[in-house]
Design a protein around this motif. Structure first.
Motif, PDB file in Angstrom:
ATOM      1  N   ASP A  33      34.042   1.590  16.520  1.00 58.26           N
ATOM      2  CA  ASP A  33      34.770   2.156  17.666  1.00 58.26           C
ATOM      3  C   ASP A  33      34.283   1.563  18.983  1.00 58.26           C
ATOM      4  OD1 ASP A  33      36.241   3.707  15.929  1.00 58.26           O
ATOM      5  OD2 ASP A  33      35.027   5.514  16.224  1.00 58.26           O
ATOM      6  N   ARG A  36      35.675  -1.897  19.257  1.00 60.17           N
ATOM      7  CA  ARG A  36      37.106  -1.843  19.557  1.00 60.17           C
ATOM      8  C   ARG A  36      37.331  -1.574  21.046  1.00 60.17           C
ATOM      9  NH1 ARG A  36      38.719   1.562  15.782  1.00 60.17           N
ATOM     10  NH2 ARG A  36      39.358  -0.082  14.395  1.00 60.17           N
ATOM     11  N   MET A  37      36.537  -0.668  21.622  1.00 60.95           N
ATOM     12  CA  MET A  37      36.674  -0.371  23.052  1.00 60.95           C
ATOM     13  C   MET A  37      36.243  -1.571  23.895  1.00 60.95           C
ATOM     14  SD  MET A  37      35.410   3.622  23.104  1.00 60.95           S
ATOM     15  CE  MET A  37      34.865   3.505  24.750  1.00 60.95           C
ATOM     16  N   ALA A  40      39.017  -4.038  23.758  1.00 64.67           N
ATOM     17  CA  ALA A  40      40.130  -3.570  24.585  1.00 64.67           C
ATOM     18  C   ALA A  40      39.860  -3.849  26.059  1.00 64.67           C
ATOM     19  CB  ALA A  40      40.344  -2.074  24.358  1.00 64.67           C
ATOM     20  N   THR A  43      40.378  -7.714  26.588  1.00 63.56           N
ATOM     21  CA  THR A  43      41.746  -8.222  26.471  1.00 63.56           C
ATOM     22  C   THR A  43      42.735  -7.500  27.374  1.00 63.56           C
ATOM     23  OG1 THR A  43      42.181  -6.737  24.615  1.00 63.56           O
ATOM     24  CG2 THR A  43      41.417  -8.969  24.096  1.00 63.56           C
ATOM     25  N   LEU A  45      44.187  -4.696  26.561  1.00 63.90           N
ATOM     26  CA  LEU A  45      45.053  -3.873  25.704  1.00 63.90           C
ATOM     27  C   LEU A  45      44.436  -2.492  25.534  1.00 63.90           C
ATOM     28  CD1 LEU A  45      45.820  -6.452  22.879  1.00 63.90           C
ATOM     29  CD2 LEU A  45      47.374  -5.722  24.680  1.00 63.90           C
ATOM     30  N   PRO A  46      45.254  -1.486  25.270  1.00 63.94           N
ATOM     31  CA  PRO A  46      44.694  -0.167  24.969  1.00 63.94           C
ATOM     32  C   PRO A  46      43.967  -0.202  23.619  1.00 63.94           C
ATOM     33  CG  PRO A  46      47.060  -0.004  25.416  1.00 63.94           C
ATOM     34  CD  PRO A  46      46.704  -1.443  25.417  1.00 63.94           C
ATOM     35  N   ALA A  47      42.892   0.557  23.505  1.00 67.19           N
ATOM     36  CA  ALA A  47      42.080   0.557  22.280  1.00 67.19           C
ATOM     37  C   ALA A  47      42.874   1.077  21.090  1.00 67.19           C
ATOM     38  CB  ALA A  47      40.828   1.408  22.478  1.00 67.19           C
ATOM     39  N   GLN A  49      45.924   0.391  20.362  1.00 69.07           N
ATOM     40  CA  GLN A  49      46.808  -0.643  19.840  1.00 69.07           C
ATOM     41  C   GLN A  49      46.055  -1.711  19.032  1.00 69.07           C
ATOM     42  OE1 GLN A  49      49.019  -2.316  23.074  1.00 69.07           O
ATOM     43  NE2 GLN A  49      50.620  -0.752  22.958  1.00 69.07           N
ATOM     44  N   ILE A  50      44.763  -1.758  19.158  1.00 69.67           N
ATOM     45  CA  ILE A  50      43.983  -2.755  18.414  1.00 69.67           C
ATOM     46  C   ILE A  50      43.736  -2.216  17.012  1.00 69.67           C
ATOM     47  CG2 ILE A  50      41.797  -3.997  18.289  1.00 69.67           C
ATOM     48  CD1 ILE A  50      41.684  -3.859  21.323  1.00 69.67           C
TER      49      ILE A  50
END
Length: 166
Positions: A33, A36-37, A40, A43, A45-47, A49-50
């Protein structure tokens, strides 16, 4: 555990191992997690959407079944060898406890050749240079037959289930 075969310590060790595995899984999920954050944030992008695409994960290599795979694993892995030795030790202990049900008879002998230079012949009234001693001892069964037989049978049954036939 209810037959009294293993100590309660073994149950506590198993519970501790289970708790450690669960804690490791939770730590890995938390690390995923956090990564992933971080991705995000890099990039934009919202976390949510990954997601991980399972097609991009390489497949595991094919494992060829071998007849001697257990023997190879036990030769190369000290933990497997230690577990096998522990199982063999418990089996021998169970067999030994089973044999405690019967009375024992022991025969012992000792031979001695005494020298004359240390004046044994003057010190002892009946000195014999060649000396032999023999003894025969017996002892009754240590534990009652009905308790030992049931306990040993339970141990041997559990060991039989735990070991693989060879």
């Amino acid at each position: 555990m209810q037959e009294g075969v293993d100590a309660a310590v073994e149950l506590t060790k198993a519970k501790l191992t289970t708790a450690r595995v669960r804690m490791s899984a939770a730590n890995l999920q938390g690390a995923a997690d956090v990564l992933r954050m971080h991705l995000a944030a890099l990039t934009g992008l919202p976390a949510a959407q990954i997601i991980t695409s399972t097609e991009t994960i390489p497949s595991l290599p094919e494992v060829k079944q071998q007849d001697e795979i257990v023997a190879q694993a036990s030769e190369g892995n000290p933990a497997v060898r230690a577990a096998a030795e522990q199982a063999a030790a418990k089996e021998l202990k169970a067999r030994g406890e089973r044999k405690l049900r019967f009375p024992t008879i022991d025969l012992a002998g000792q031979y001695g050749l005494f020298s004359r230079y240390n004046n044994y012949d003057q010190y002892f009234n009946k000195f014999q240079r060649n000396n032999a001693t023999f003894a025969l001892t017996s002892s009754p069964a240590i534990q009652p037959c009905w308790k030992g037989a049931r306990r040993c049978r339970a141990k041997l049954m559990l060991l039989g289930r735990a070991r693989t036939p060879s």
